[in-house]
Design an enzyme around this catalytic site. Sequence first.
Site, short mmCIF file in Angstrom:
data_model
loop_
_atom_site.label_atom_id
_atom_site.label_comp_id
_atom_site.label_asym_id
_atom_site.label_seq_id
_atom_site.Cartn_x
_atom_site.Cartn_y
_atom_site.Cartn_z
CB THR A 117 1.09 0.27 -0.19
OG1 THR A 117 1.49 -0.60 -1.25
CG2 THR A 117 -0.36 0.70 -0.38
CE LYS A 143 5.52 1.02 -9.80
NZ LYS A 143 4.66 1.40 -8.66
CE LYS A 197 3.22 -2.78 2.17
NZ LYS A 197 3.14 -3.32 0.80
C1 26V Z 1 -1.99 -3.54 -14.91
C2 26V Z 1 -1.36 -4.52 -15.59
C3 26V Z 1 -0.94 -4.26 -16.94
C4 26V Z 1 -0.07 -5.28 -17.56
C5 26V Z 1 0.07 -6.60 -16.95
C6 26V Z 1 -0.44 -6.85 -15.65
C7 26V Z 1 -1.14 -5.76 -15.00
C8 26V Z 1 -1.61 -5.96 -13.73
C9 26V Z 1 -2.25 -4.98 -13.06
C10 26V Z 1 -2.42 -3.76 -13.64
C11 26V Z 1 -3.07 -2.69 -12.89
C12 26V Z 1 -2.07 -2.06 -12.02
C13 26V Z 1 -2.75 -1.29 -10.97
C14 26V Z 1 -1.92 -1.22 -9.73
O1 26V Z 1 -1.28 -2.16 -9.31
N1 26V Z 1 -1.97 -0.09 -9.12
C15 26V Z 1 -1.28 0.17 -7.89
O2 26V Z 1 -2.25 0.03 -6.86
C16 26V Z 1 -1.69 0.27 -5.59
C17 26V Z 1 -2.77 0.00 -4.58
O3 26V Z 1 -3.80 0.91 -4.70
C18 26V Z 1 -1.17 1.69 -5.51
O4 26V Z 1 -0.57 1.88 -4.26
C19 26V Z 1 -0.16 1.95 -6.60
O5 26V Z 1 0.23 3.31 -6.62
C20 26V Z 1 -0.74 1.58 -7.94
O6 26V Z 1 0.23 1.66 -8.96
#
Ligand code: 26V
Length: 811
Positions: A652, A550, A656
């Site tokens: 997102t 980021k 906003k």
């Molecule tokens: C990964 C991990 C890895 C380590 C610990 C906790 C954790 C929790 C979630 C994830 C998956 C991350 C996926 C995520 O949040 N993606 C985001 O999703 C948004 C909604 O679609 C998007 O706008 C963002 O670009 C994207 O990074």
Amino acid sequence: MQFNKEDFKKIVLDRLDKDYGRNIESATREEIYYSVSRAALSSIWSSWSERNKDLYKKDSKQAYYFSAEFLMGRAMSNNLVNLGILEGVKEVLNDLEVDFNMIEDTESDAGLGNGGLGRLAACFLDSLATLGLHGHGYGIRYKYGMFKQKIENGYQVEYPDNWLHYDDPWSVKREADSVEVNFYGHVDSFTDENGKLHFRTLNTEKVTAVPYDMPIIGYGNDIVNTLRLWEAHSPDGFELQLFNKEMYNESVEKKNRAEDISRVLYPSDLGPSGKTLRLRQQYFFSSASLYDIIRKYKTIYGNDFSHFHEKNVIQLNDTHPVIAIPELMRILIDEEYLDWDTAWQVCSKTFAYTNHTILAEALEKWPIDIISKLLPRIYQIIEEINRRFMSFVNSAYPGDWDRAQRMSIVSHGVVKMAWLAIAGTFSVNGVAALHTEILKNHELKDWYELFPEKFNNKTNGITQRRWLLKSNPELASFITKNIGDKWITEFSEMEKLLPLANDSKALKELMEIKHTKKVQLAEYIKEHNGVDVDPNSIFDIQIKRLHEYKRQLLNVFHIMYLYNRIKENPNMDFVPRTFIFGAKAASGYARAKQIIKLITRVGEVINNDKEINNKIKVVFIENYNVSVAEKLFPACDLSEQISTAGKEASGTGNMKFMVNGAVTIGTLDGANVEIVEEAGVQNAFIFGLKADQIQEINSTHSYNPLAELSINKDLKLVIDQLTNGYFGTDCINDFKPISDSLLYGVDGNRPDPYYVIKDFSEYCVAQDMASRAFTDKESWAKMSLINIAKSGKFSSDRTINQYAKEIWKIS
Ligand code: 26V
């Protein structure tokens, strides 16, 4: 909804009296918050139970959103807005001489999520209810949500987020709907009287899943959907015998083991017990939710599962709930006695999968030893899915062993959950156009070639009810005054604001509103950071999780560069700026924490340097969460969306900001591409490498950051300052690893893997253009207005309508 002030007041006072034995003078703010919330809740019981009856009707199809995260934020004001009674309730409290804002601030955020993925789930629920669609959420009722972040001596320190400390008036426990979830045990097979082979799992460890329902209230339509969150309990409570033998710790061991499942959001998964706990969480809520859905289905169709997919569709939010696929297979085969092929048909017509990231480390892989021990029957089923799938791949590509290897769901000692997701669903979607293209052409290329019909894009969106109507009432009234209030539920209406782009009076008013929001934020910053910031300066904001991709680092390097320039020439012409950051770093992510330290240290030095005469201020907002976000988005001039192209799936926050009239400075990444497409490239500041250029550089290994640095002395100075003690010798240990990772590459990575150095000079040019553009007030206002007017596409109502029509087939 009918609202009668006197009746509402009476209910609140009655609750205070009956529940707490208090009157309005003696009640605490928590008691008032609770009573007001419960009074509002009591007004929706009948709509809610009406809605629930539909779950049992033959002709209605339900969509279920399975998600490990729901980042709901605060419920009270949002619910009052959607019920159309916010102003009325404010008047009631005013009559009672209670400050509404204080009551609002009493509520804890339901921070049951990390970031974008969890907040998207929350926006989706709001849109589903507002559009009157049958869509509900299923997840985990974590006792502790996203940690509370404090900044101590410039470092992030994490504290537990005990959001249920005062209980949650918006959750309703539904003990009667509890279900049992089974872990461990051993698989036993037997043949029935017809010679058919069956499987069952014996001697399992049982955990009770107790549901808590939260109402999801549609805007102005009397529709109340449900978010059902499961809490884990031990079926036997604690062990009294052991307790009576004075073995206190032992007596609660089993109880604690069960309750650990819903104790915290994303427990560390560095060691094997942490990994097991994560998998326990995923299976726990997937299994409980499936049992819940099946129970409802069976009241209508009994054991006939041929209509299951016509009645239910389940959207899997990333890979976290993908274990639901083999779990539904297990239930259908072992408990409902369907044969494999029929069960597989049911599953693959019921589930759909959304991918939210292309970062390899976030694509979950479970070690076989963990999964086969914790869920032995599920592991058997996964192996069988893979065996059949591999034979399908082999027949589609005879002799292509490399491809078969790459696509194997089980390989190298792990189960690849994303592969399982694609094999077991009828739809796979990315979350922005560019993201979906990258999935199809790169990350998931093999899969796209095999199943092109499954792939589709659903560009993310946000709910304008929370992010504009609720959090920026000043701007909301301005919009309504000009185009009426239809935009609240039909966001494409925003385009009607466009003519105001040539109306100086309206533009002036728009900038006055922005100023008001900046003054409000400045007060918050003064109170929380003790820093004076000037509302006339450019409010430049980057708020999102802290991650190297980021590129908060790019932002802070630019600040250091500006600082150096002003120091060199204190009288230079300079458009004053306030740089605002908000970001949490994952607790085990050392580099992210070093970057927080860098931001806070640079801020300390600059904010206290009299010589620069307040030209720059740098503020790090502690504990960035939904309710703080509601103060930040409306007050922003310049929205920082500067990820390495190809890395941010969508974003997102970018949307906003846009709906609140900020202008984007950003790369062509994620949904920025579509934002610029809508607003026009002349109404944003776009810079940097494009995703395909980065692909190309990566594949040819042609990038050498040291060579870039040798021709950019300004950046060279900035990077030298990380290690020469310019920002304090006490920080060199924190900053040197940052510099090393850029210059030499660490931990087996290439140097500067996120192209901070490469994009720096273009970023500075874009920043300079932004500064200059800001000095022409009217033309800036025009850009801001065009962004607002062109933000119609980015409502989650549009996104949800697309999911409903194109994937879920619900209306
Ligand atoms: C990964 C991990 C890895 C380590 C610990 C906790 C954790 C929790 C979630 C994830 C998956 C991350 C996926 C995520 O949040 N993606 C985001 O999703 C948004 C909604 O679609 C998007 O706008 C963002 O670009 C994207 O990074």
